[in-house]
Design a protein around this motif. Structure first.
Motif, PDB file in Angstrom:
ATOM      1  N   ARG A 192       0.748  -1.255   0.144  1.00 57.26           N
ATOM      2  CA  ARG A 192      -0.453  -0.447   0.253  1.00 57.26           C
ATOM      3  C   ARG A 192       1.014   0.952  -0.054  1.00 57.26           C
ATOM      4  O   ARG A 192       0.498   2.478  -0.548  1.00 57.26           O
ATOM      5  N   ARG A 193       2.025   1.089   0.919  1.00 57.45           N
ATOM      6  CA  ARG A 193       3.200   2.481   0.721  1.00 57.45           C
ATOM      7  C   ARG A 193       3.192   2.753  -0.552  1.00 57.45           C
ATOM      8  O   ARG A 193       3.576   1.320  -1.917  1.00 57.45           O
ATOM      9  N   ARG A 194       3.017   4.025  -0.846  1.00 54.83           N
ATOM     10  CA  ARG A 194       3.877   3.826  -2.765  1.00 54.83           C
ATOM     11  C   ARG A 194       5.213   4.090  -2.556  1.00 54.83           C
ATOM     12  O   ARG A 194       5.865   4.039  -4.094  1.00 54.83           O
ATOM     13  N   PRO A 250      -2.724   2.988  -8.894  1.00 52.64           N
ATOM     14  CA  PRO A 250      -2.684   4.200  -8.678  1.00 52.64           C
ATOM     15  C   PRO A 250      -4.068   4.266  -9.810  1.00 52.64           C
ATOM     16  O   PRO A 250      -4.328   5.612 -10.283  1.00 52.64           O
ATOM     17  N   ASP A 251      -4.237   2.947 -11.317  1.00 51.48           N
ATOM     18  CA  ASP A 251      -4.822   3.133 -12.180  1.00 51.48           C
ATOM     19  C   ASP A 251      -6.083   2.565 -11.692  1.00 51.48           C
ATOM     20  O   ASP A 251      -6.531   2.641 -12.705  1.00 51.48           O
ATOM     21  N   GLY A 252      -6.900   2.513 -11.099  1.00 49.44           N
ATOM     22  CA  GLY A 252      -7.881   2.067 -10.459  1.00 49.44           C
ATOM     23  C   GLY A 252      -7.567   0.448  -9.312  1.00 49.44           C
ATOM     24  O   GLY A 252      -6.937   0.531  -9.396  1.00 49.44           O
ATOM     25  N   GLU A 253      -9.095   0.430  -9.322  1.00 51.90           N
ATOM     26  CA  GLU A 253      -9.556  -1.133  -8.956  1.00 51.90           C
ATOM     27  C   GLU A 253      -9.041  -2.680 -10.425  1.00 51.90           C
ATOM     28  O   GLU A 253      -8.810  -2.068 -11.554  1.00 51.90           O
ATOM     29  N   ARG A 254      -8.102  -3.340  -9.559  1.00 50.13           N
ATOM     30  CA  ARG A 254      -8.761  -4.508 -10.533  1.00 50.13           C
ATOM     31  C   ARG A 254      -8.882  -5.896 -10.064  1.00 50.13           C
ATOM     32  O   ARG A 254      -8.616  -5.988  -8.264  1.00 50.13           O
ATOM     33  N   ARG A 255      -8.744  -6.857 -10.476  1.00 49.46           N
ATOM     34  CA  ARG A 255      -8.602  -8.537 -10.071  1.00 49.46           C
ATOM     35  C   ARG A 255      -7.732  -9.519 -10.447  1.00 49.46           C
ATOM     36  O   ARG A 255      -7.282  -9.316 -11.521  1.00 49.46           O
ATOM     37  N   VAL A 256      -7.673  -9.996  -9.655  1.00 51.51           N
ATOM     38  CA  VAL A 256      -6.087 -10.778  -9.559  1.00 51.51           C
ATOM     39  C   VAL A 256      -6.590 -11.957  -8.674  1.00 51.51           C
ATOM     40  O   VAL A 256      -7.097 -12.068  -7.777  1.00 51.51           O
ATOM     41  N   ARG A 257      -5.494 -13.021 -10.078  1.00 46.92           N
ATOM     42  CA  ARG A 257      -6.340 -14.389 -10.146  1.00 46.92           C
ATOM     43  C   ARG A 257      -4.740 -15.006  -9.487  1.00 46.92           C
ATOM     44  O   ARG A 257      -3.649 -15.162 -10.031  1.00 46.92           O
ATOM     45  N   ALA A 258      -4.970 -16.082  -8.237  1.00 46.11           N
ATOM     46  CA  ALA A 258      -3.793 -16.536  -7.732  1.00 46.11           C
ATOM     47  C   ALA A 258      -3.490 -17.625  -7.192  1.00 46.11           C
ATOM     48  O   ALA A 258      -4.690 -18.649  -6.616  1.00 46.11           O
ATOM     49  N   ARG A 259      -2.426 -18.518  -7.026  1.00 43.77           N
ATOM     50  CA  ARG A 259      -2.763 -20.445  -6.588  1.00 43.77           C
ATOM     51  C   ARG A 259      -3.015 -20.031  -4.947  1.00 43.77           C
ATOM     52  O   ARG A 259      -3.849 -20.653  -4.748  1.00 43.77           O
ATOM     53  N   PHE A 260      -2.234 -19.154  -4.690  1.00 42.54           N
ATOM     54  CA  PHE A 260      -2.045 -18.537  -3.551  1.00 42.54           C
ATOM     55  C   PHE A 260      -2.224 -17.875  -3.124  1.00 42.54           C
ATOM     56  O   PHE A 260      -0.926 -16.835  -3.774  1.00 42.54           O
ATOM     57  N   LEU A 261      -2.672 -17.630  -2.063  1.00 40.36           N
ATOM     58  CA  LEU A 261      -2.620 -15.726  -0.985  1.00 40.36           C
ATOM     59  C   LEU A 261      -1.509 -16.067  -0.034  1.00 40.36           C
ATOM     60  O   LEU A 261      -2.047 -16.555   0.755  1.00 40.36           O
ATOM     61  N   VAL A 262      -0.851 -14.790  -0.409  1.00 43.47           N
ATOM     62  CA  VAL A 262       0.107 -14.770   1.494  1.00 43.47           C
ATOM     63  C   VAL A 262      -0.258 -13.141   2.146  1.00 43.47           C
ATOM     64  O   VAL A 262       0.059 -12.453   1.635  1.00 43.47           O
ATOM     65  N   GLY A 263       0.340 -13.608   3.602  1.00 41.42           N
ATOM     66  CA  GLY A 263      -0.467 -12.756   3.983  1.00 41.42           C
ATOM     67  C   GLY A 263       0.974 -12.104   4.922  1.00 41.42           C
ATOM     68  O   GLY A 263       1.839 -12.900   5.595  1.00 41.42           O
ATOM     69  N   ALA A 264       1.685 -11.250   4.311  1.00 39.02           N
ATOM     70  CA  ALA A 264       2.816 -10.177   4.861  1.00 39.02           C
ATOM     71  C   ALA A 264       2.223  -8.510   5.145  1.00 39.02           C
ATOM     72  O   ALA A 264       3.393  -8.065   4.541  1.00 39.02           O
ATOM     73  N   ASP A 265       1.183  -8.815   5.777  1.00 34.37           N
ATOM     74  CA  ASP A 265       0.648  -7.078   6.012  1.00 34.37           C
ATOM     75  C   ASP A 265       1.052  -7.132   7.666  1.00 34.37           C
ATOM     76  O   ASP A 265      -0.492  -6.157   8.115  1.00 34.37           O
TER      77      ASP A 265
END
Length: 389
Positions: A32-34, A130-145
């Motif tokens: 989220r940081r620029r 920055p260019d708006g919303e988008r959707r991503v499909r991923a085999r796995f999601l990792v939370g390092a947030d």
């Protein structure tokens, strides 16, 4: 579709992304940081075990610290502990993040800055950049947030409940001939359930405090200001333009449920922080290596159930002693009690106990499985050393 979507560009997320990309997997990391060199939250203290096992870029590390000085609430009759080896170095975290990001990109990972993770969207994940919303499909999601992980909620995994809150001021100092030192003040009013600190490595000074948030009646920043007025080891007043840092610190121990068939958690998001010392940089690097091993096997074999081996409940048992000490530390509320008991730290058994905590090499435990254990021992660290020049 990407193989792995990593949310959060702290050290855990960056090293995990680099490791997986080097093994040939398609990885996207969003943050989220620029800019990665701003809004730094951690003091950036690296312990001897990390410095030995991970080749961190030396140009982003401060001088070696061999000395820790412990103080009671009054500040009188401190206990000084010296070590023959380098016990700590303070990292330039902005520089380390940028260096790790360059390694990730070089390995083939894609990094999207200024991009927020919004949550589930059908069989994908919604992001806002920055260019708006988008959707991503991923085999796995990792939370390092981070400690308050949104990914943990979306995956139905555990979230941190016991949090300290910390704040510090950081500023450069002129070169001097005082030995680099880590000054720690044990005061259950100033730093309830934790400690206040001054780290002066001859280049920068970090002055801060942390504790249980519900025991700061006038707020953490007010406590930091009071401490800065009398902090031992502080070479002078804190300048008005000092960098301010702060944030939550999970100290409830490793969470039990840190993986599912859809993904997993690393770093602060998984509670991989020492319950006693609140040190998290060494665990985050070791755990990132373990997580990369598990994800690599799941991607290679096509079997999501492999992620069940990434079991927080099993690893949590190694934290029992530190969790018990955490409860004891949190129960102390009287400065007079600390003052009366403090001379015990000056005795040979007291010094031995303090050395075991401050100079010991206990960190994130190796799991039972051989592959992940090899990764945790630094068999193939994610970021190679960069030499000056």
């Amino acid at each position: 579709m990407t193989d792995v979507l990593v949310v959060g560009a702290g050290l855990a997320g960056l090293h995990l992304a680099t490791d997986l990309a080097r093994r040939g997997h398609e990885v996207e990391l969003v943050e989220r940081r620029r800019r990665l060199d701003v809004a730094v939250r951690t003091t950036g203290i690296f312990v001897a075990k990390t410095l030995r096992d991970f080749p961190l870029p030396p140009q982003h590390l401060g001088p070696a610290i061999h000395r820790v000085v412990l103080y009671p609430p009054s500040g009188r009759r401190p206990v000084t502990l010296d070590s023959p080896r380098e016990e700590y170095r303070v990292g330039d975290m902005g520089g380390l993040y940028l260096s790790a990001a360059a390694d990730a990109v070089e390995a083939g990972a894609r990094i999207a800055l200024g991009t927020r993770f919004l949550g589930r969207d059908g069989d994908g994940w919604r992001l806002a950049g920055p260019d708006g919303e988008r959707r991503v499909r991923a085999r796995f999601l990792v939370g390092a947030d981070g400690a308050r992980s949104r990914v943990a909620t979306e995956l139905g995994l555990d979230r941190n409940r016991l949090l300290l809150t910390g704040a510090e001021a950081v500023f450069a100092v002129p070169a001097h001939d005082r030995p680099p030192a880590f000054h720690c003040v044990l005061d259950p009013v100033l730093a309830p359930g934790y400690l206040a600190w001054v780290v002066d490595d001859g280049r920068h000074v970090h002055v801060g405090t942390a504790g249980l948030p519900d025991r700061y009646p006038d707020g953490l920043r007010a406590a930091l200001r009071r401490f800065a007025e009398r902090a031992p080891g502080l070479p002078g007043p804190v300048p008005e333009d000092a960098e301010l840092r702060g944030g939550p610190i999970p100290v409830g121990g490793l969470l039990r449920r840190i993986s599912s068939a859809e993904g997993l958690l690393v770093g602060d998001a998984s509670g991989a922080v020492s319950p006693l010392t609140a040190g998290g940089l060494d665990p985050c690097l070791r755990q990132a290596a373990q997580a990369a091993d598990v994800l690599h096997e799941a991607l290679r074999s096509g079997r999501p159930e492999v992620l069940a081996r990434y079991d927080g409940a099993e690893l949590r048992t190694r934290f029992r002693g530190r969790l018990a000490l955490r409860r004891g530390l949190a129960a102390v509320r009287s400065p007079r009690l600390v003052e009366a008991a403090f001379p015990l730290l000056g005795t040979p058994p007291g010094r031995a106990a303090a050395r075991a905590v401050l100079f010991g090499d206990r960190s994130f435990p190796d799991p039972v499985s051989g592959a992940a254990a090899a990764g945790a021992r630094g068999r193939r660290p994610a970021a190679p050393a960069r030499r000056p020049g």
